[in-house]
Design a protein around this motif. Structure first.
Motif, short mmCIF file in Angstrom:
data_model
loop_
_atom_site.label_atom_id
_atom_site.label_comp_id
_atom_site.label_asym_id
_atom_site.label_seq_id
_atom_site.Cartn_x
_atom_site.Cartn_y
_atom_site.Cartn_z
N VAL A 1 -10.79 -5.28 -6.55
CA VAL A 1 -12.11 -5.72 -5.81
C VAL A 1 -12.60 -4.75 -4.75
N ALA A 2 -11.59 -5.57 -4.31
CA ALA A 2 -12.05 -4.30 -2.95
C ALA A 2 -12.02 -3.14 -2.95
N ALA A 3 -12.18 -2.38 -3.41
CA ALA A 3 -12.09 -0.35 -4.02
C ALA A 3 -13.51 -0.91 -4.72
N ARG A 4 -13.56 -1.92 -5.50
CA ARG A 4 -14.61 -2.05 -5.43
C ARG A 4 -16.25 -2.12 -4.45
N THR A 5 -16.01 -3.19 -4.00
CA THR A 5 -16.43 -2.77 -2.47
C THR A 5 -16.55 -2.50 -1.35
N LEU A 6 -15.29 -1.70 -1.27
CA LEU A 6 -16.00 -0.81 -0.16
C LEU A 6 -16.76 0.66 -0.48
N ALA A 7 -16.81 0.54 -2.40
CA ALA A 7 -17.22 1.42 -3.49
C ALA A 7 -19.12 1.49 -3.17
N VAL A 8 -18.69 -0.01 -3.14
CA VAL A 8 -20.55 -0.58 -2.93
C VAL A 8 -20.90 0.22 -2.00
N VAL B 1 -10.73 -3.36 5.45
CA VAL B 1 -10.97 -3.17 4.15
C VAL B 1 -10.79 -2.14 4.00
N VAL B 2 -11.30 -1.21 4.96
CA VAL B 2 -10.77 1.09 4.66
C VAL B 2 -9.37 0.72 4.63
N LEU C 1 -23.28 2.23 4.05
CA LEU C 1 -22.90 0.63 5.16
C LEU C 1 -21.50 0.62 4.79
N ALA C 2 -20.52 1.93 5.19
CA ALA C 2 -19.19 1.49 5.12
C ALA C 2 -18.71 3.24 5.19
N PRO C 3 -17.60 4.13 6.77
CA PRO C 3 -17.87 5.02 6.90
C PRO C 3 -16.87 5.38 5.97
N PRO C 4 -16.73 7.26 5.21
CA PRO C 4 -16.51 7.53 4.09
C PRO C 4 -14.69 7.42 4.44
N LEU C 5 -13.67 7.64 3.30
CA LEU C 5 -12.41 7.79 3.72
C LEU C 5 -12.13 9.22 3.18
N GLU C 6 -10.85 9.14 4.47
CA GLU C 6 -10.89 10.92 5.05
C GLU C 6 -9.95 10.99 3.88
N SER C 7 -9.17 10.24 3.49
CA SER C 7 -7.71 10.19 2.92
C SER C 7 -7.18 9.55 2.07
N CYS C 8 -6.68 8.83 1.12
CA CYS C 8 -6.46 7.76 0.48
C CYS C 8 -4.47 8.27 -0.11
N ARG C 9 -3.68 7.31 0.19
CA ARG C 9 -2.42 7.53 -0.18
C ARG C 9 -2.26 5.83 -0.97
N THR C 10 -1.33 6.13 -2.40
CA THR C 10 -1.18 4.42 -3.46
C THR C 10 0.10 3.70 -2.38
N LEU C 11 -0.16 2.63 -3.24
CA LEU C 11 0.95 1.37 -2.57
C LEU C 11 2.30 2.01 -3.40
N LEU C 12 2.04 2.50 -3.89
CA LEU C 12 3.91 2.84 -5.07
C LEU C 12 3.90 3.90 -4.00
N GLU C 13 5.49 3.85 -4.79
CA GLU C 13 6.81 4.39 -4.01
C GLU C 13 6.12 5.74 -4.95
N PRO C 14 6.97 7.03 -3.25
CA PRO C 14 6.49 8.30 -4.56
C PRO C 14 7.37 8.68 -5.78
N ALA C 15 8.35 8.32 -5.81
CA ALA C 15 9.29 8.43 -6.69
C ALA C 15 8.59 7.92 -8.17
N ASP C 16 7.73 6.12 -8.17
CA ASP C 16 7.64 5.92 -9.65
C ASP C 16 6.96 6.97 -10.78
N ARG C 17 7.56 6.28 -11.21
CA ARG C 17 7.37 7.30 -12.91
C ARG C 17 5.68 6.78 -13.55
N ARG C 18 5.12 5.81 -12.70
CA ARG C 18 3.98 5.41 -13.36
C ARG C 18 2.92 6.43 -12.54
#
Length: 330
Positions: free
Chosen positions: A300-307, A13-14, A313-330
């Motif tokens: 849903v998965a993000a909220r589950t992990l946050a809860v 899940v992490v 009950l879950a290890p903290p996240l040390e780093s995160c990255r998005t699934l979108l391409e780095p050049a995505d304008r969004r």
């Protein structure tokens, strides 16, 4: 075969959340009790994968609506016990989901509510799960309104972790809205976009929905759409709805005169809702709601992990990255 500890139980899940951009979500939970579950409190032990479960509350609708909700959380279901309770905080579907999760071995259950507004059915939900002593004056049971005192209590020995967040304003929703607009807008600079949500009855709650919608509107404006407006129909409140219908029609009509194209995006979990009737006779392009889109499951998965993380009950996240391409304008 030894059972995994809590870190390995939530590893997948992490890993999923670290790819979705949802790891920054602020935890908002209500607990059914301050003491850890018996499993978690035993010296030298920790919850296993089967001890932790997820109950997804969803409004529910027709077969296609329900199928899309279930499909959106299929990936999380593969990682831990999960059940979906359709209905507007219906005690019968909630009880069935609890029994399903307990049969799978879950004793600590994160309740994630797949509603745009965090206020949707919250009083009723908190009462049913024993998180507040006072029932709502009126409550939904199935598709009928009943006195809150008629709500049957839920029967469970599980520890309940109730997520208080709604989907509106989340990064996942913002990205879906941009994708919907992009898909039907060959020239964003000459396109007007109108986002319409269900809305709430109370003015303060309805304003919170509008404020959350502004995050998506701001994203659309920032990438070059000519005009972006937001509105709520306030669908279940006759007097407020009558005023909202007039305002929405007037806005859509004016936009169609000023822009080459008007795109109407339903800011709702599934379907176009009653907006076709409201906009009858006007010139616009319609899109889908939030489903189908994988990012609903990401939320849903993000909220589950946050809860689980907030409850220790879950290890903290040390780093995160998005699934979108780095050049995505969004």
């Amino acid at each position: 075969m030894p059972r995994p500890n809590r870190a390995s139980a939530l590893f997948s899940v992490v890993a999923l959340i670290s790819l979705t951009g949802g790891c920054g979500s602020a935890p908002q939970i209500a607990l059914s009790g301050s003491a850890p579950s018996p499993t978690a409190s035993q010296p030298g032990t920790a919850p296993s994968a089967q001890d932790l479960g997820v109950l997804v509350m969803a409004h529910g609708g027709g077969e296609e609506w329900n199928h899309n909700v279930s499909a959106s959380v299929a990936g999380l279901r593969e990682r831990m016990p999960l059940a979906v309770a359709f209905g507007m905080a219906d005690p019968h579907t909630l009880q069935a989901a609890l029994e399903d999760l307990e049969a799978q071995g879950a004793s600590i259950i994160a309740v994630v509510r797949l509603f745009l507004s965090g206020a949707s059915f919250l009083h009723q939900t908190e009462f049913l799960f024993g998180l507040r002593p006072d029932p709502p004056a009126r409550a939904m049971m199935g598709h009928r309104m009943v006195a809150g005192s008629d709500l049957p209590p839920l029967d469970t020995d599980a520890r309940i972790l109730l997520d208080l967040a709604g989907m509106a304003g989340s990064e996942q929703v913002n990205r879906i809205v941009v994708a919907r607009a992009d898909a039907v807008s060959p020239d964003p600079a000459r396109t007007g976009v109108l986002l319409i949500a269900h809305g709430m009855g109370a003015e303060e709650e309805n304003q919170r929905v509008l404020d959350a919608m502004e995050a998506s509107a701001h994203r659309l404006r920032s990438i070059g759409f000519g005009e972006v407006r937001i509105a709520t129909l306030r669908e279940d409140w006759a007097e407020a709805r009558a005023r909202a219908e007039q305002e929405i029609r007037a806005t859509a009509s004016r936009m169609s005169e000023e822009w080459d194209r008007v795109v109407v995006i339903p800011y709702r979990v599934f379907g176009f809702g009653p907006y076709a009737e409201v906009l009858d006779g006007l010139d616009y392009v319609r899109t889908d709601g939030l489903l189908p889109d994988r990012r609903v499951g990401d939320w849903v998965a993000a909220r589950t992990l946050a809860v689980f993380r907030e409850a220790g009950l879950a290890p903290p996240l040390e780093s995160c990255r998005t699934l979108l391409e780095p050049a995505d304008r969004r």
